[in-house]
Write a protein that holds these residues in place. Sequence first.
Motif, short mmCIF file in Angstrom:
data_model
loop_
_atom_site.label_atom_id
_atom_site.label_comp_id
_atom_site.label_asym_id
_atom_site.label_seq_id
_atom_site.Cartn_x
_atom_site.Cartn_y
_atom_site.Cartn_z
N GLY A 138 -4.51 0.94 -3.35
CA GLY A 138 -3.29 0.21 -2.88
C GLY A 138 -3.99 -0.86 -1.97
N SER A 183 -5.15 6.55 -4.30
CA SER A 183 -4.09 5.57 -4.45
C SER A 183 -4.05 4.59 -3.23
N LEU A 184 -4.21 5.30 -1.92
CA LEU A 184 -4.07 4.61 -0.57
C LEU A 184 -5.37 3.49 -0.52
N ASN A 192 0.68 -1.21 0.14
CA ASN A 192 -0.07 -0.15 -0.09
C ASN A 192 1.10 1.36 0.10
N ALA A 207 -3.75 10.79 -4.16
CA ALA A 207 -2.95 10.09 -3.09
C ALA A 207 -4.02 9.29 -2.30
N THR A 266 1.57 3.89 -3.33
CA THR A 266 1.07 5.23 -3.03
C THR A 266 2.26 6.01 -3.16
#
Length: 459
Positions: A176, A172-173, A9, A169, A13
């Motif tokens: 992920g 993406s977290l 993760n 972001a 990120t």
Amino acid sequence: MVKITTKINLLTTAWMLCILILTNFLVFFLFMKNTVTMDENMLFQKSKDIMAEIHLNQSSSQMEETLRDSLTEHSFIRVIGPKNKVILHETNDKLLSKKIKGKYTTKKQTQTHIIFAEHGEEQVLVVRVPIKNGTNFKGSLEIAERLQGLEARRELLRVILISSTVIAAFLSLLGGRWLANMIMRPISNMIHTMEDIEKSGVPKTISIQDNTKDELQTMAKTFNRMIARLQLNIEKQRQFVSDASHELKTPLTVIKSYANLLRRHGLKNKKMTDEAIAAIHLEATRIQKMTETFLDLAELENETLLETDQFDLVSLCKSIIKQFKQVYKREISFHYKENQILMDGDELKIKQVIIILLDNAIKYSNEKIDVFLEGHENQVLVRVKDYGIGIPEDEIQHIFERFYRVDKARSRETGGSGLGLPIAKSIMNLHKGEINLISTQGEGTEVILRFSQKNNLLK
């Protein structure tokens, strides 16, 4: 300890942020460059239009009027002579005129200045274009404008880029985390299965739900195959222990019975004593031979590499057949064409295989025995054929199983343990060879050994 899912993760990120930041810098740079370039082109076009309307022979008032009509908000237009002498100057922004000095040039020029105004820093774009009279330079036209909209557009772009980066972001977290969980699901299942195996001691397979056809599914399938093989080996081990216990039970029972008989009646009855001692000796010998066979089979299954050497297969077969003829007084015919077949392998183990086949042929037949040695292009065959009782068709598939015997009563009389052919098969596997069996009940049995030709040399 940081979990792999957390590492995945964070790494995804961080990588996404690096890409976004690099992309944002590129977008910001290209936007600013293109915006300024567009303004430059507009000012150069304006200078071209102005020079099309004026010439140095005009009166000053006419030229000033033309320049004044071309002014835009917060700008100035100058005509500069040699030695930076200002010939004409029109402006609607005194601060701008004061901050930027005139400059004579014989080439097209572009400059960007930063001035401090009431509302902070502002960029000013200045273009200079030479004024020609034929081939002579008579002056230069200088135009300057405040880039008021540029600052606002730059701030707006900066806000958009920063906001999109923060949102990306966050996404993406989340992505992920989802990706890490998807990747780790088979591994987590494997870990849970291993923990269950560790606690219960019972091998289990991983449940595969999604047909993803990727490396993780391959790993799970490999694990399941390993577990299946382990279960098979455990089952074989249990079967081996069960069969071995069963095989040892009969001779031990006989020994115990005769020992109890001797203990009760002593040694007074010589005939009974001799019979008991002979029976005990016979059964003890059987146990010894069986134990040695067990050890040979266990050693073969644990062995993965052979100590190979080159030997002549024709000479080996001749030697074995000669010994069997002398010991058993049986008719054994050896058929071969090549005088020599050199082979790389363990000579003692190959000899053991051939002895096992001849021993079985002698035990289960009373007729002659034929041994064939044939060299072909891709392989070498050793065939041992007898004309005895044969094997029922439904039992051929079990013939290489441990302790399996076709004729139980006859095997008991001849001392067979049912481990000869399994040992032969293990030895052939070590040599990357094959062992096959063809049999017809009442007509006889033929066992075929196949060796790869690449390890042999015919002469």
